[in-house]
Write a protein that holds these residues in place. Structure first.
Motif, PDB file in Angstrom:
ATOM      1  N   PRO A  75    -117.928  22.549 -63.533  1.00  0.00           N
ATOM      2  CA  PRO A  75    -119.079  23.032 -64.290  1.00  0.00           C
ATOM      3  C   PRO A  75    -119.489  24.413 -63.828  1.00  0.00           C
ATOM      4  O   PRO A  75    -119.538  24.688 -62.641  1.00  0.00           O
ATOM      5  CB  PRO A  75    -120.151  21.976 -63.968  1.00  0.00           C
ATOM      6  CG  PRO A  75    -119.382  20.756 -63.591  1.00  0.00           C
ATOM      7  CD  PRO A  75    -118.146  21.254 -62.923  1.00  0.00           C
ATOM      8  N   GLY A  76    -119.800  25.268 -64.783  1.00  0.00           N
ATOM      9  CA  GLY A  76    -120.219  26.622 -64.421  1.00  0.00           C
ATOM     10  C   GLY A  76    -119.069  27.551 -64.172  1.00  0.00           C
ATOM     11  O   GLY A  76    -119.263  28.714 -63.850  1.00  0.00           O
ATOM     12  N   GLY A  77    -117.856  27.064 -64.270  1.00  0.00           N
ATOM     13  CA  GLY A  77    -116.700  27.920 -64.026  1.00  0.00           C
ATOM     14  C   GLY A  77    -116.280  27.825 -62.580  1.00  0.00           C
ATOM     15  O   GLY A  77    -117.094  27.681 -61.679  1.00  0.00           O
ATOM     16  N   ALA A  78    -115.002  27.874 -62.299  1.00  0.00           N
ATOM     17  CA  ALA A  78    -114.529  27.794 -60.923  1.00  0.00           C
ATOM     18  C   ALA A  78    -113.266  28.599 -60.785  1.00  0.00           C
ATOM     19  O   ALA A  78    -112.533  28.790 -61.738  1.00  0.00           O
ATOM     20  CB  ALA A  78    -114.255  26.337 -60.544  1.00  0.00           C
ATOM     21  N   SER A  79    -113.027  29.078 -59.581  1.00  0.00           N
ATOM     22  CA  SER A  79    -111.817  29.825 -59.295  1.00  0.00           C
ATOM     23  C   SER A  79    -110.853  28.938 -58.550  1.00  0.00           C
ATOM     24  O   SER A  79    -111.244  28.129 -57.719  1.00  0.00           O
ATOM     25  CB  SER A  79    -112.154  31.053 -58.444  1.00  0.00           C
ATOM     26  OG  SER A  79    -112.950  31.949 -59.174  1.00  0.00           O
ATOM     27  N   GLY A  80    -109.562  29.107 -58.852  1.00  0.00           N
ATOM     28  CA  GLY A  80    -108.552  28.336 -58.155  1.00  0.00           C
ATOM     29  C   GLY A  80    -108.035  29.109 -56.958  1.00  0.00           C
ATOM     30  O   GLY A  80    -107.771  30.306 -57.028  1.00  0.00           O
ATOM     31  N   ILE A  81    -107.914  28.423 -55.835  1.00  0.00           N
ATOM     32  CA  ILE A  81    -107.338  29.004 -54.621  1.00  0.00           C
ATOM     33  C   ILE A  81    -106.219  28.078 -54.179  1.00  0.00           C
ATOM     34  O   ILE A  81    -106.419  26.859 -54.092  1.00  0.00           O
ATOM     35  CB  ILE A  81    -108.384  29.147 -53.505  1.00  0.00           C
ATOM     36  CG1 ILE A  81    -109.480  30.139 -53.923  1.00  0.00           C
ATOM     37  CG2 ILE A  81    -107.746  29.614 -52.206  1.00  0.00           C
ATOM     38  CD1 ILE A  81    -110.552  30.347 -52.877  1.00  0.00           C
ATOM     39  N   PRO A  82    -105.023  28.610 -53.909  1.00  0.00           N
ATOM     40  CA  PRO A  82    -103.938  27.758 -53.433  1.00  0.00           C
ATOM     41  C   PRO A  82    -104.392  26.905 -52.254  1.00  0.00           C
ATOM     42  O   PRO A  82    -105.108  27.382 -51.363  1.00  0.00           O
ATOM     43  CB  PRO A  82    -102.850  28.769 -53.038  1.00  0.00           C
ATOM     44  CG  PRO A  82    -103.119  29.951 -53.911  1.00  0.00           C
ATOM     45  CD  PRO A  82    -104.610  30.015 -54.046  1.00  0.00           C
ATOM     46  N   GLY A  83    -103.946  25.649 -52.251  1.00  0.00           N
ATOM     47  CA  GLY A  83    -104.440  24.701 -51.261  1.00  0.00           C
ATOM     48  C   GLY A  83    -104.284  25.160 -49.828  1.00  0.00           C
ATOM     49  O   GLY A  83    -105.198  24.999 -49.011  1.00  0.00           O
ATOM     50  N   THR A  84    -103.152  25.732 -49.481  1.00  0.00           N
ATOM     51  CA  THR A  84    -102.938  26.169 -48.104  1.00  0.00           C
ATOM     52  C   THR A  84    -103.879  27.298 -47.733  1.00  0.00           C
ATOM     53  O   THR A  84    -104.419  27.334 -46.623  1.00  0.00           O
ATOM     54  CB  THR A  84    -101.476  26.607 -47.916  1.00  0.00           C
ATOM     55  OG1 THR A  84    -100.626  25.479 -48.158  1.00  0.00           O
ATOM     56  CG2 THR A  84    -101.235  27.131 -46.510  1.00  0.00           C
ATOM     57  N   ALA A  85    -104.104  28.231 -48.654  1.00  0.00           N
ATOM     58  CA  ALA A  85    -105.016  29.339 -48.377  1.00  0.00           C
ATOM     59  C   ALA A  85    -106.442  28.826 -48.224  1.00  0.00           C
ATOM     60  O   ALA A  85    -107.166  29.222 -47.292  1.00  0.00           O
ATOM     61  CB  ALA A  85    -104.946  30.373 -49.495  1.00  0.00           C
ATOM     62  N   LEU A  86    -106.874  27.941 -49.109  1.00  0.00           N
ATOM     63  CA  LEU A  86    -108.226  27.385 -49.022  1.00  0.00           C
ATOM     64  C   LEU A  86    -108.412  26.655 -47.706  1.00  0.00           C
ATOM     65  O   LEU A  86    -109.453  26.785 -47.041  1.00  0.00           O
ATOM     66  CB  LEU A  86    -108.452  26.434 -50.203  1.00  0.00           C
ATOM     67  CG  LEU A  86    -109.833  25.796 -50.310  1.00  0.00           C
ATOM     68  CD1 LEU A  86    -110.922  26.846 -50.437  1.00  0.00           C
ATOM     69  CD2 LEU A  86    -109.881  24.832 -51.488  1.00  0.00           C
ATOM     70  N   ASP A  87    -107.421  25.904 -47.311  1.00  0.00           N
ATOM     71  CA  ASP A  87    -107.457  25.205 -46.029  1.00  0.00           C
ATOM     72  C   ASP A  87    -107.603  26.183 -44.866  1.00  0.00           C
ATOM     73  O   ASP A  87    -108.394  25.978 -43.941  1.00  0.00           O
ATOM     74  CB  ASP A  87    -106.164  24.403 -45.895  1.00  0.00           C
ATOM     75  CG  ASP A  87    -106.021  23.711 -44.554  1.00  0.00           C
ATOM     76  OD1 ASP A  87    -107.048  23.318 -43.984  1.00  0.00           O
ATOM     77  OD2 ASP A  87    -104.880  23.554 -44.101  1.00  0.00           O
TER      78      ASP A  87
END
Length: 579
Positions: free
Chosen positions: A77-89
């Motif tokens: 909701p409200g829009g979201a950005s995707g970050i590759p799982g390894t980078a987010l971790d």
């Protein structure tokens, strides 16, 4: 301020209790410390090598690719950005490692994500692997003064493959000289590699927090980002992404495949943060079409009959007021269940003796929002607040496991430290937005002291001679016990078979220790010197007199805790003089 490396040695391995480890990891990985002695001593300034005009890592890469975004079906909701799982971790893990070492800094992982987005689009397209490495090295332009600052080689080409000039390296684009000072090991593999996003994210966090910065202060935050790249446009762009990640939400997406290299930026500008997605509003059809106005009839000068009533418009076969076009009904797909809870299985307290394994593996259960077990969910167990001398899973203070079909994750192989104390064991699982943690309270009790004599030969002494050089060793959990105080005394068994100090009449005819002034006293009990750092104890010299009766005697070494070792000493008669 303490030297950062020393501070991190003491604290950073106590964290990751809430660090989001990548779902694909199957072995323990923890943040460790830079080994550089002076790292963290001062605040980097906008004139540091890191802040020079170093260009953008994507300028020398081919084939544009779209910024990673959440698939439409999973947009938050409200829009979201995707970050590759390894980078987010890596970003989240770095935030919590730095928070433990430098709690006053208040580093948000979204700041690291903003920098990672600007510098390399989170290493997208370089073949980002679950361990944080990439298939393709990430190197910025050559800093030879041609369009960028001139920075002569500082790493002999170790990181940037250039022995004449430096190039920024890795997903966070470190100048090699900066990495030499601030490099960190963010994934627990005992290496500090700027091309690894775990290491780079932790190093960036330490760099941004240097000089006792408090990044919750906008002015300090501004200085920190300027010290990373001395460009107001850069600062604004990083802050834009940081805000987007905080306000618009973030969803984890798979690591992009190798070969889809990020979009080269427009010359002279940095990327503009992608605004949150807004729902598309389609125009609503006009509910009532306006009927055509009938022509005004011509009025005759002198009508002889009333004019005929204008004919009414023909009634259409369709309803006068058309309804909004009906969208074909699409079967409603219920939202996928998400991680909603982690709970203890069994008691929250775990206890073991120093140096021994915990007999029962700590367990937790992960549940989804629909109440069902969260199968194959990654759970991170991390030891923290440890005063036991290193309670560990093997050699690591963390362990990554997956839940079974019942949603249960167990952490086997936990071994207690070598001294009595306490610790916490945190088990954390991560959903797409939230993280859930439960805590075990760990207790390590003291291991019993073991006394043992060096050697196995019989202890013999001839009447009139003395016994010397008897060595004992004190250990606990297989480790030497230093500073242990004991008493050594002659004992004999009573009627119940228990050892008791020898009676005076027996003491008068048996071996003895010397005590008092000039050793004039004959003692049957004495206090040897405490054990040394190696746990060794050398017994005082044991004497016999001409009147000592031959026979078997017993010497007991006793600790204050009641640990005893009884040695057998044989006293033999002196040989008869030869004729």
């Amino acid at each position: 301020m303490k030297p950062l490396h020393r501070h991190l040695v003491n604290t950073s391995r106590k964290v990751l209790c809430t660090a989001a480890l990548a779902a694909s990891l199957t072995t323990a990985a923890v943040a460790t410390t830079p080994s550089t002695a002076d790292a963290g001593e001062s605040e980097p300034s906008p004139d540091s090598p890191q802040a020079t005009d170093r260009g953008d890592a994507r300028l020398d890469l081919p084939a544009p690719v779209a910024d990673p975004q959440v698939p439409p079906t999973t947009t938050a909701p409200g829009g979201a950005s995707g970050i590759p799982g390894t980078a987010l971790d890596a970003y989240k893990r770095a935030e919590l490692s730095v928070a433990a070492a430098l709690p006053g800094c208040k580093l948000p992982w979204q700041l690291l994500a903003g920098i990672g987005r600007v510098e390399s689009v989170h290493a997208s397209g370089y073949g980002l692997k679950p361990d944080g490495s990439t298939d393709k090295p990430i190197r910025g332009p050559r800093l030879d003064g041609n369009g960028f600052a001139e920075v002569r080689d500082t790493d002999q080409g170790e990181w940037d493959a250039d022995t004449s000039y430096d190039r920024a390296v890795g997903p966070m684009q470190f100048i090699p000289s900066t990495w030499k000072k601030w490099g960190a090991d963010g994934n627990g593999d005992s290496k500090r590699d700027p091309n690894n996003i775990y290491d780079a994210a932790l190093g960036a966090g330490l760099y941004l927090c240097a000089g006792d910065r408090d990044l919750s202060d906008p002015a300090a935050l501004d200085r920190a980002i300027l010290s990373y790249n001395n460009s107001r446009e850069y600062v604004n762009t990083v802050l834009g992404y940081m805000k987007q990640y905080k306000d618009g939400g973030v969803s984890e997406i798979p690591n992009p495949p190798v070969g889809n290299y990020p979009t080269p930026p427009v010359t002279g500008t940095l990327p503009t943060p992608t605004p949150p997605r807004q729902p598309v509003t389609r125009p609503t059809p006009n509910p009532t079409p306006a009927p055509s106005k009938p022509a005004t009839p011509t009025t005759p000068a002198k009508p002889t009959t009333p004019p005929a009533e204008p004919s009414k418009p023909t009634t259409p076969t369709t309803p006068t007021t058309p309804t909004t076009p009906t969208t074909p009904t699409t079967p409603t797909t219920p939202p996928a269940a998400t991680l909603a809870k982690v709970e203890l299985v069994g008691a929250s307290g775990i206890t073991a003796e120093a140096g021994s394994a915990f007999t029962a593996a700590p367990k937790v259960k992960a549940l989804l929002s629909d109440g069902k077990p969260a199968k194959n969910q990654v759970v991170v167990f991390v030891v923290g607040d440890d005063t036991t001398g290193a309670t560990r899973f093997g050699t690591s203070d963390s362990l990554v496991v997956r839940t079974d079909d019942q949603g249960i994750a167990a952490a086997p192989g936990l071994k207690a430290g070598l001294k009595a104390g306490a610790f916490t064991l945190r088990a954390t699982a991560y959903g797409s937005v939230n993280e859930y943690t439960v805590t075990f309270k760990g207790t390590v009790t003291a291991a019993p002291v073991v006394l043992a004599r060096k050697g196995t030969e019989q202890l013999d002494v001839v009447v009139g001679k003395s016994l010397t050089g008897v060595e004992l060793f004190a250990t606990a959990a297989g480790q030497p016990v230093a500073g242990l105080k004991t008493t050594a005394g002659l004992v004999e068994k009573d009627e119940a078979g228990k050892w008791q100090p020898v009676k005076p009449e027996a003491a008068a005819k048996g071996p003895y220790f010397k005590g008092g002034k000039d050793g004039a006293e004959k003692l049957t009990v004495i206090e040897p010197a405490a054990t040394g750092a190696d746990g060794k104890l050398v017994l005082p010299e044991l004497f016999t007199a001409p009147e000592t009766l031959p026979g078997t005697y017993h010497l007991r070494i006793l600790t204050a805790e009641g640990v005893a070792l009884v040695l057998e000493v044989k006293v033999t008669a002196a040989p008869a003089p030869q004729a």
